[in-house]
Design a protein around this motif. Sequence first.
Motif, PDB file in Angstrom:
ATOM      1  N   ASN A 134      35.036 -13.163 -76.380  1.00  0.00           N
ATOM      2  CA  ASN A 134      34.514 -12.585 -75.144  1.00  0.00           C
ATOM      3  C   ASN A 134      35.437 -12.891 -73.965  1.00  0.00           C
ATOM      4  O   ASN A 134      35.681 -12.051 -73.111  1.00  0.00           O
ATOM      5  CB  ASN A 134      33.124 -13.151 -74.838  1.00  0.00           C
ATOM      6  CG  ASN A 134      32.067 -12.620 -75.790  1.00  0.00           C
ATOM      7  OD1 ASN A 134      32.047 -11.441 -76.099  1.00  0.00           O
ATOM      8  ND2 ASN A 134      31.210 -13.497 -76.270  1.00  0.00           N
ATOM      9  N   ARG A 166      28.658  -5.377 -80.348  1.00  0.00           N
ATOM     10  CA  ARG A 166      27.867  -6.530 -80.810  1.00  0.00           C
ATOM     11  C   ARG A 166      26.608  -5.989 -81.462  1.00  0.00           C
ATOM     12  O   ARG A 166      25.834  -5.276 -80.819  1.00  0.00           O
ATOM     13  CB  ARG A 166      27.475  -7.445 -79.643  1.00  0.00           C
ATOM     14  CG  ARG A 166      28.619  -7.953 -78.787  1.00  0.00           C
ATOM     15  CD  ARG A 166      29.507  -8.964 -79.498  1.00  0.00           C
ATOM     16  NE  ARG A 166      30.587  -9.396 -78.633  1.00  0.00           N
ATOM     17  CZ  ARG A 166      31.781  -8.801 -78.575  1.00  0.00           C
ATOM     18  NH1 ARG A 166      32.057  -7.766 -79.341  1.00  0.00           N
ATOM     19  NH2 ARG A 166      32.709  -9.251 -77.744  1.00  0.00           N
ATOM     20  N   TYR A 209      33.482 -21.493 -76.369  1.00  0.00           N
ATOM     21  CA  TYR A 209      32.214 -22.042 -75.925  1.00  0.00           C
ATOM     22  C   TYR A 209      32.272 -22.067 -74.400  1.00  0.00           C
ATOM     23  O   TYR A 209      33.278 -22.481 -73.827  1.00  0.00           O
ATOM     24  CB  TYR A 209      32.037 -23.448 -76.505  1.00  0.00           C
ATOM     25  CG  TYR A 209      30.832 -24.188 -76.001  1.00  0.00           C
ATOM     26  CD1 TYR A 209      29.562 -23.627 -76.104  1.00  0.00           C
ATOM     27  CD2 TYR A 209      30.965 -25.451 -75.426  1.00  0.00           C
ATOM     28  CE1 TYR A 209      28.453 -24.316 -75.640  1.00  0.00           C
ATOM     29  CE2 TYR A 209      29.860 -26.145 -74.967  1.00  0.00           C
ATOM     30  CZ  TYR A 209      28.598 -25.567 -75.075  1.00  0.00           C
ATOM     31  OH  TYR A 209      27.499 -26.236 -74.608  1.00  0.00           O
ATOM     32  N   ALA A 239      27.079 -19.399 -73.958  1.00  0.00           N
ATOM     33  CA  ALA A 239      27.639 -18.498 -74.968  1.00  0.00           C
ATOM     34  C   ALA A 239      28.548 -19.262 -75.918  1.00  0.00           C
ATOM     35  O   ALA A 239      29.281 -20.174 -75.525  1.00  0.00           O
ATOM     36  CB  ALA A 239      28.427 -17.392 -74.295  1.00  0.00           C
ATOM     37  N   ALA A 297      30.978 -18.527 -79.638  1.00  0.00           N
ATOM     38  CA  ALA A 297      31.491 -17.488 -80.542  1.00  0.00           C
ATOM     39  C   ALA A 297      32.620 -18.025 -81.401  1.00  0.00           C
ATOM     40  O   ALA A 297      33.340 -18.943 -80.993  1.00  0.00           O
ATOM     41  CB  ALA A 297      31.987 -16.296 -79.740  1.00  0.00           C
ATOM     42  N   HIS A 318      33.854 -11.138 -85.294  1.00  0.00           N
ATOM     43  CA  HIS A 318      33.345 -12.435 -84.902  1.00  0.00           C
ATOM     44  C   HIS A 318      31.823 -12.540 -84.965  1.00  0.00           C
ATOM     45  O   HIS A 318      31.117 -11.544 -85.148  1.00  0.00           O
ATOM     46  CB  HIS A 318      33.841 -12.816 -83.505  1.00  0.00           C
ATOM     47  CG  HIS A 318      33.915 -11.652 -82.568  1.00  0.00           C
ATOM     48  ND1 HIS A 318      35.111 -11.146 -82.109  1.00  0.00           N
ATOM     49  CD2 HIS A 318      32.959 -10.867 -82.049  1.00  0.00           C
ATOM     50  CE1 HIS A 318      34.872 -10.114 -81.327  1.00  0.00           C
ATOM     51  NE2 HIS A 318      33.586  -9.921 -81.276  1.00  0.00           N
ATOM     52  N   THR A 355      28.654 -14.240 -82.649  1.00  0.00           N
ATOM     53  CA  THR A 355      28.315 -14.808 -81.345  1.00  0.00           C
ATOM     54  C   THR A 355      26.803 -14.992 -81.267  1.00  0.00           C
ATOM     55  O   THR A 355      26.058 -14.396 -82.048  1.00  0.00           O
ATOM     56  CB  THR A 355      28.716 -13.868 -80.179  1.00  0.00           C
ATOM     57  OG1 THR A 355      27.836 -12.738 -80.190  1.00  0.00           O
ATOM     58  CG2 THR A 355      30.129 -13.376 -80.310  1.00  0.00           C
TER      59      THR A 355
END
Lengths: 181, 304
Positions: free
Chosen positions: B48, B67, B225, B245, B247, B262, B264
């Motif tokens: 992100n 997403r 992070y 957040a 991921a 990924h 998340t």
Amino acid sequence: MKNTIIMLVALIGLSISASAQIYHTASGKISFFSKTPVEDIDAKSNSTVVLLNTNNNEVVFKVQNTSFKFPNKLMEEHFNEKYMESEKYPNSIFSGKINETIDYTKDGSYDITVTGKLNIHGVEQLRTFNGKVVVKDQSIQLISDFKVKVADHKIDIPKLVVAKIAEVIDVHVDTTLIPKK
Amino acid sequence: MKKIVTVLILLMANNLFAQNDLLKMMEEEAPSKPTPVFATFKSTRLVNLHTNEQMKAKHLDFRIQHRFQPMQIDKENVYGLYNMFGIDGAVMRLGLEYGVTDKLMIGLGRSNIGKTYDLMAKYKILQQTRGKKSMPISVNYFGNIGINTLEFSDKTRNNFFTSRLSFVNQIIITRKFNDYLSVAISPSMVHQNLVENKSQSHDIYALGLGASIKISRSARFNFEYIPRLNARNEKKLNGTLFYDAFAFGLDIETGGHVFQLHFTNGAGLIEQQFISQNTNKLTLNSLRFGFNLSRVFSLEKEGQ
């Protein structure tokens, strides 16, 4: 005292004559081409540094790998990152000697061969290239076309892109040197 | 006699100098310059977060960020397979990002969370280099403006356009330690002109932390992070807490494409969404699969 004077005169005299034999440039042009049926890739550098000692025919070329410009910047990054590993091996260098005797005081064009060490990607190869020396108005132009086999310099091309990058790269060198003051 | 010998020795020495030291002279003529460090990360995004990578001059990046819904793979949860682990539904952003110069990129995007348009700019302030007198880090500035275009919930009120706006300021500090490890630290600030709750902060400060590990020449493993530094116990109107957040994922590069796959815990696609508006706690159930797809076009004319 006399001794010292002679020494000094000899030193100064010699160093002057030595420096007058050096020709140089910092804007030599090197370009290379990779031709495959899938893709043509070409890149140019206009900042090759060249030194030529006309006294003994020695010549050195040095080009910073990151100075090669590609039309596609992504290719440029891959060239530096994946193939040349320019962070580890920032420069490509050729250091050698022109095999023929040339009268650098006379204008004219001479076909020559040059033999020396070509260092690309940290791997040195002894090579002999054909080229041309053009002497004109106190300037010396060096021109050469030669081929570099990527495998000779341990440049690994992954199978995924093997169709896009030629195994043998055509290199064109064209530089004009002027006397170094 | 002595004199002649001295002169001779000098002569020889000088001659030797001239013959052998063209390479040394080269080092004086063209001292090895520090080389810029390239490919700190594979793409302009880690997952992100923005990285220090910029679109190069006259290059255009068409970017699709996707997403899916939470995977719900908890054993107790019967909906995992029913919803095909989340891929039945998705949020996404389409973006066009362009390199004005090698140092400045600008972009336009739209995400379907809050029907938000965003205008972004990223500028390279410092470039990490290797060699003598090298620069140890790269520093970039990133900023954007988000424009939420959802209909106002209460149309009878006097609504302002400025209520739709949110802003992000971020300093991206990165370092490529070696071929295998690159890290990023990004102090960030998100400002929202309008918040749901009176008690909610308009300004959220956070620290983006990211790392990227090279797996092969075309693949990297990424982790990020983004702990928030203030407003940690604030809630939405409906009582849901906000969460940091998190991921991790893979970059896979094939020529002009970069695929970023990924997982998340949030659905956010732009900073105002994933830094300050993430309402998903990090659990196995809430993890989402997602991907970014980047295709770079060179608009530079051949032979320039």
